[in-house]
Write a protein that holds these residues in place. Structure first.
Motif, PDB file in Angstrom:
ATOM      1  N   LEU A 107       0.832  -1.198   0.000  1.00  0.00           N
ATOM      2  CA  LEU A 107       0.000   0.000   0.000  1.00  0.00           C
ATOM      3  C   LEU A 107       0.874   1.258   0.000  1.00  0.00           C
ATOM      4  CD1 LEU A 107      -2.756  -1.033   2.584  1.00  0.00           C
ATOM      5  CD2 LEU A 107      -3.069  -0.674   0.121  1.00  0.00           C
ATOM      6  N   GLU A 108       1.921   1.253   0.824  1.00  0.00           N
ATOM      7  CA  GLU A 108       2.808   2.414   0.895  1.00  0.00           C
ATOM      8  C   GLU A 108       3.505   2.657  -0.445  1.00  0.00           C
ATOM      9  OE1 GLU A 108       3.926   2.225   5.682  1.00  0.00           O
ATOM     10  OE2 GLU A 108       5.271   1.330   4.188  1.00  0.00           O
ATOM     11  N   ALA A 109       3.808   1.562  -1.143  1.00  0.00           N
ATOM     12  CA  ALA A 109       4.500   1.689  -2.430  1.00  0.00           C
ATOM     13  C   ALA A 109       3.617   2.325  -3.501  1.00  0.00           C
ATOM     14  CB  ALA A 109       4.973   0.317  -2.903  1.00  0.00           C
ATOM     15  N   LYS A 110       2.293   2.265  -3.327  1.00  0.00           N
ATOM     16  CA  LYS A 110       1.365   2.823  -4.308  1.00  0.00           C
ATOM     17  C   LYS A 110       0.906   4.228  -3.942  1.00  0.00           C
ATOM     18  CE  LYS A 110      -0.515  -1.809  -5.191  1.00  0.00           C
ATOM     19  NZ  LYS A 110      -1.700  -2.678  -4.982  1.00  0.00           N
ATOM     20  N   ALA A 111       1.114   4.624  -2.700  1.00  0.00           N
ATOM     21  CA  ALA A 111       0.573   5.889  -2.214  1.00  0.00           C
ATOM     22  C   ALA A 111       1.301   7.083  -2.813  1.00  0.00           C
ATOM     23  CB  ALA A 111       0.653   5.939  -0.702  1.00  0.00           C
ATOM     24  N   VAL A 112       0.548   8.140  -3.094  1.00  0.00           N
ATOM     25  CA  VAL A 112       1.149   9.408  -3.524  1.00  0.00           C
ATOM     26  C   VAL A 112       1.263  10.359  -2.336  1.00  0.00           C
ATOM     27  CG1 VAL A 112       0.370   9.192  -5.893  1.00  0.00           C
ATOM     28  CG2 VAL A 112      -1.100  10.338  -4.215  1.00  0.00           C
ATOM     29  N   GLU A 113       0.556  10.040  -1.259  1.00  0.00           N
ATOM     30  CA  GLU A 113       0.643  10.848  -0.050  1.00  0.00           C
ATOM     31  C   GLU A 113       0.450   9.964   1.172  1.00  0.00           C
ATOM     32  OE1 GLU A 113      -1.605  14.575   2.232  1.00  0.00           O
ATOM     33  OE2 GLU A 113      -2.052  14.137   0.121  1.00  0.00           O
ATOM     34  N   LEU A 114       1.307  10.144   2.147  1.00  0.00           N
ATOM     35  CA  LEU A 114       1.198   9.435   3.418  1.00  0.00           C
ATOM     36  C   LEU A 114       1.210  10.462   4.528  1.00  0.00           C
ATOM     37  CD1 LEU A 114       3.174   6.327   4.652  1.00  0.00           C
ATOM     38  CD2 LEU A 114       3.201   8.435   6.004  1.00  0.00           C
ATOM     39  N   THR A 115       0.206  10.401   5.406  1.00  0.00           N
ATOM     40  CA  THR A 115       0.194  11.269   6.572  1.00  0.00           C
ATOM     41  C   THR A 115       0.044  10.396   7.805  1.00  0.00           C
ATOM     42  OG1 THR A 115      -2.214  11.594   6.454  1.00  0.00           O
ATOM     43  CG2 THR A 115      -0.833  13.194   5.321  1.00  0.00           C
ATOM     44  N   ALA A 116       0.804  10.704   8.839  1.00  0.00           N
ATOM     45  CA  ALA A 116       0.782   9.855  10.027  1.00  0.00           C
ATOM     46  C   ALA A 116       1.010  10.672  11.287  1.00  0.00           C
ATOM     47  CB  ALA A 116       1.851   8.774   9.914  1.00  0.00           C
ATOM     48  N   ARG A 164      11.658   6.381  -3.717  1.00  0.00           N
ATOM     49  CA  ARG A 164      10.736   6.278  -4.846  1.00  0.00           C
ATOM     50  C   ARG A 164      10.757   7.514  -5.722  1.00  0.00           C
ATOM     51  NH1 ARG A 164       4.952   5.406  -2.869  1.00  0.00           N
ATOM     52  NH2 ARG A 164       4.627   6.539  -4.811  1.00  0.00           N
ATOM     53  N   LEU A 165      10.590   7.282  -7.021  1.00  0.00           N
ATOM     54  CA  LEU A 165      10.439   8.362  -7.989  1.00  0.00           C
ATOM     55  C   LEU A 165       9.230   8.056  -8.874  1.00  0.00           C
ATOM     56  CD1 LEU A 165      14.152   8.962  -9.055  1.00  0.00           C
ATOM     57  CD2 LEU A 165      12.751  10.417  -7.590  1.00  0.00           C
ATOM     58  N   PRO A 166       8.314   9.000  -9.044  1.00  0.00           N
ATOM     59  CA  PRO A 166       8.278  10.298  -8.374  1.00  0.00           C
ATOM     60  C   PRO A 166       8.053  10.142  -6.873  1.00  0.00           C
ATOM     61  CG  PRO A 166       6.211   9.894  -9.506  1.00  0.00           C
ATOM     62  CD  PRO A 166       7.138   8.777  -9.911  1.00  0.00           C
ATOM     63  N   ALA A 167       8.617  11.066  -6.119  1.00  0.00           N
ATOM     64  CA  ALA A 167       8.580  10.971  -4.656  1.00  0.00           C
ATOM     65  C   ALA A 167       7.184  11.254  -4.121  1.00  0.00           C
ATOM     66  CB  ALA A 167       9.579  11.952  -4.059  1.00  0.00           C
ATOM     67  N   PRO A 168       6.688  10.417  -3.220  1.00  0.00           N
ATOM     68  CA  PRO A 168       5.390  10.701  -2.596  1.00  0.00           C
ATOM     69  C   PRO A 168       5.534  11.783  -1.534  1.00  0.00           C
ATOM     70  CG  PRO A 168       6.372   8.762  -1.604  1.00  0.00           C
ATOM     71  CD  PRO A 168       7.297   9.175  -2.722  1.00  0.00           C
ATOM     72  N   SER A 169       4.433  12.402  -1.169  1.00  0.00           N
ATOM     73  CA  SER A 169       4.425  13.389  -0.092  1.00  0.00           C
ATOM     74  C   SER A 169       4.280  12.639   1.231  1.00  0.00           C
ATOM     75  CB  SER A 169       3.258  14.366  -0.268  1.00  0.00           C
ATOM     76  OG  SER A 169       3.169  15.238   0.831  1.00  0.00           O
ATOM     77  N   LEU A 170       5.236  12.843   2.141  1.00  0.00           N
ATOM     78  CA  LEU A 170       5.260  12.116   3.410  1.00  0.00           C
ATOM     79  C   LEU A 170       5.190  13.117   4.563  1.00  0.00           C
ATOM     80  CD1 LEU A 170       8.171   9.668   2.513  1.00  0.00           C
ATOM     81  CD2 LEU A 170       5.722   9.266   2.265  1.00  0.00           C
ATOM     82  N   ASN A 171       4.177  12.955   5.404  1.00  0.00           N
ATOM     83  CA  ASN A 171       3.956  13.900   6.502  1.00  0.00           C
ATOM     84  C   ASN A 171       3.855  13.152   7.827  1.00  0.00           C
ATOM     85  OD1 ASN A 171       3.321  16.272   4.611  1.00  0.00           O
ATOM     86  ND2 ASN A 171       1.809  14.744   3.988  1.00  0.00           N
ATOM     87  N   PHE A 172       4.742  13.476   8.753  1.00  0.00           N
ATOM     88  CA  PHE A 172       4.783  12.784  10.046  1.00  0.00           C
ATOM     89  C   PHE A 172       4.641  13.796  11.187  1.00  0.00           C
ATOM     90  CE2 PHE A 172       7.554  10.478   7.115  1.00  0.00           C
ATOM     91  CZ  PHE A 172       7.074   9.174   7.200  1.00  0.00           C
ATOM     92  N   VAL A 173       3.839  13.436  12.191  1.00  0.00           N
ATOM     93  CA  VAL A 173       3.794  14.190  13.438  1.00  0.00           C
ATOM     94  C   VAL A 173       4.118  13.212  14.560  1.00  0.00           C
ATOM     95  CG1 VAL A 173       2.448  15.611  15.030  1.00  0.00           C
ATOM     96  CG2 VAL A 173       2.032  15.767  12.554  1.00  0.00           C
ATOM     97  N   GLN A 174       5.124  13.530  15.346  1.00  0.00           N
ATOM     98  CA  GLN A 174       5.572  12.682  16.451  1.00  0.00           C
ATOM     99  C   GLN A 174       5.395  13.427  17.764  1.00  0.00           C
ATOM    100  OE1 GLN A 174       6.938   9.413  14.167  1.00  0.00           O
ATOM    101  NE2 GLN A 174       6.808   9.641  16.385  1.00  0.00           N
TER     102      GLN A 174
END
Length: 284
Positions: A107-116, A164-174
């Motif tokens: 799933l992560e490999a297909k995502a264009v945006e990940l927010t966590a 990954r290319l094109p790079a997905p948008s990755l957003n993390f809040v810790q």
């Protein structure tokens, strides 16, 4: 520890509930057995030749054990397969990790945006190998060292998302507390903080910290994960909503998106987050 026990560790158990993975392992095992028998070798003789116990040979050929890459390489050389057996590593690479990890990585490999948002600890995609290993080794009842190494390898394999290319948008809040616990000891703690600075500098990554002194916020119930795909669909999960199940319904996804949006707004900015990590690193 006996020799057989030592050699038996050179592989991974097959998950009986992973039907597709078990089928791949069984097919590879049959091919390895066919190559061995065509060479006129008994299992014990073959085991001595490649440096593994007879019991492991039978488990691999019977589809009950996933051989490690070095096992396949040694088999290829011993049987004079000229790379034909070594090609099987490509099939085994797909199933060497637990199914739930493979499904998540897919799933992560297909995502264009990940927010966590992570309420406790660090997101798996942000962890160093030493940090992840220390966490797995702390689990009770304890995992075997072989299981620990397998899960560490699986967690690190997921981090190919950063390449990954094109790079997905990755957003993390810790949570800030995740920066303060010296998981794995002082040196590993420093490596982990340095890794966070490295990841936070990536153009497609937004890394934020929720300060401990903030009052209650929408993430107090637990982690929130959202994956969005190029076709406009998405999948989300939160420990504190919908019984912790993955959801794809637009109404449920909007709720998770709303909660995560408020969390991001209340967290430190990426620049403030970087400065905080640098201060913690300087004090270690």
């Amino acid at each position: 520890m006996s020799a057989n026990n030592e050699t038996d560790e050179h592989g991974w158990d097959v998950d009986p509930e992973d039907e597709s993975g078990a089928a791949v392992v069984a097919a590879v095992g049959r091919q390895l057995k066919a190559w061995r028998e065509a060479a006129g070798m008994r299992a014990a003789e073959f085991g001595v030749l490649i440096g593994y116990g007879e019991d492991l040979i039978y488990k691999v050929e019977g589809g009950r054990r996933i051989p490690r890459p070095e096992y396949v390489d040694k088999a290829d050389e011993a049987l004079g397969a000229n790379g034909k057996i070594a090609l099987m590593k490509q099939d085994l690479a797909v199933v060497r990790y637990p199914k739930k990890v493979r499904d998540l990585a897919s799933l992560e490999a297909k995502a264009v945006e990940l927010t966590a948002y992570v309420a406790h600890g660090l997101h798996g995609l942000l962890q160093t190998p030493g940090h992840a290993r220390a966490l797995f080794e702390a689990r009770q009842p304890p995992y075997s060292q072989d299981e620990v190494e397998r899960m560490v390898a699986a967690r690190m394999a997921r981090q190919s998302i950063f390449e990954r290319l094109p790079a997905p948008s990755l957003n993390f809040v810790q949570e800030e507390s995740a920066l303060m616990r010296p998981i794995g000891g002082r040196m590993e703690w420093r490596r982990q903080l340095e890794r966070l600075l490295e990841v936070g500098d990536m153009r497609n990554v937004t890394l934020q910290v929720m300060p401990t002194h903030r009052e209650a916020h929408p993430g107090m119930d637990g982690d929130i994960d959202l994956l969005k795909f190029a076709d406009g669909t998405a999948i989300g999960r939160s420990h504190g909503a919908f019984n912790g199940r993955r959801v794809t319904d637009a109404r449920h996804l909007r709720i998770l998106d709303l909660r995560h949006g408020i969390i991001r707004a209340e967290a430190l900015t990426p620049q403030e987050t970087r400065a905080l990590i640098q201060r913690v690193l300087g004090a270690t």
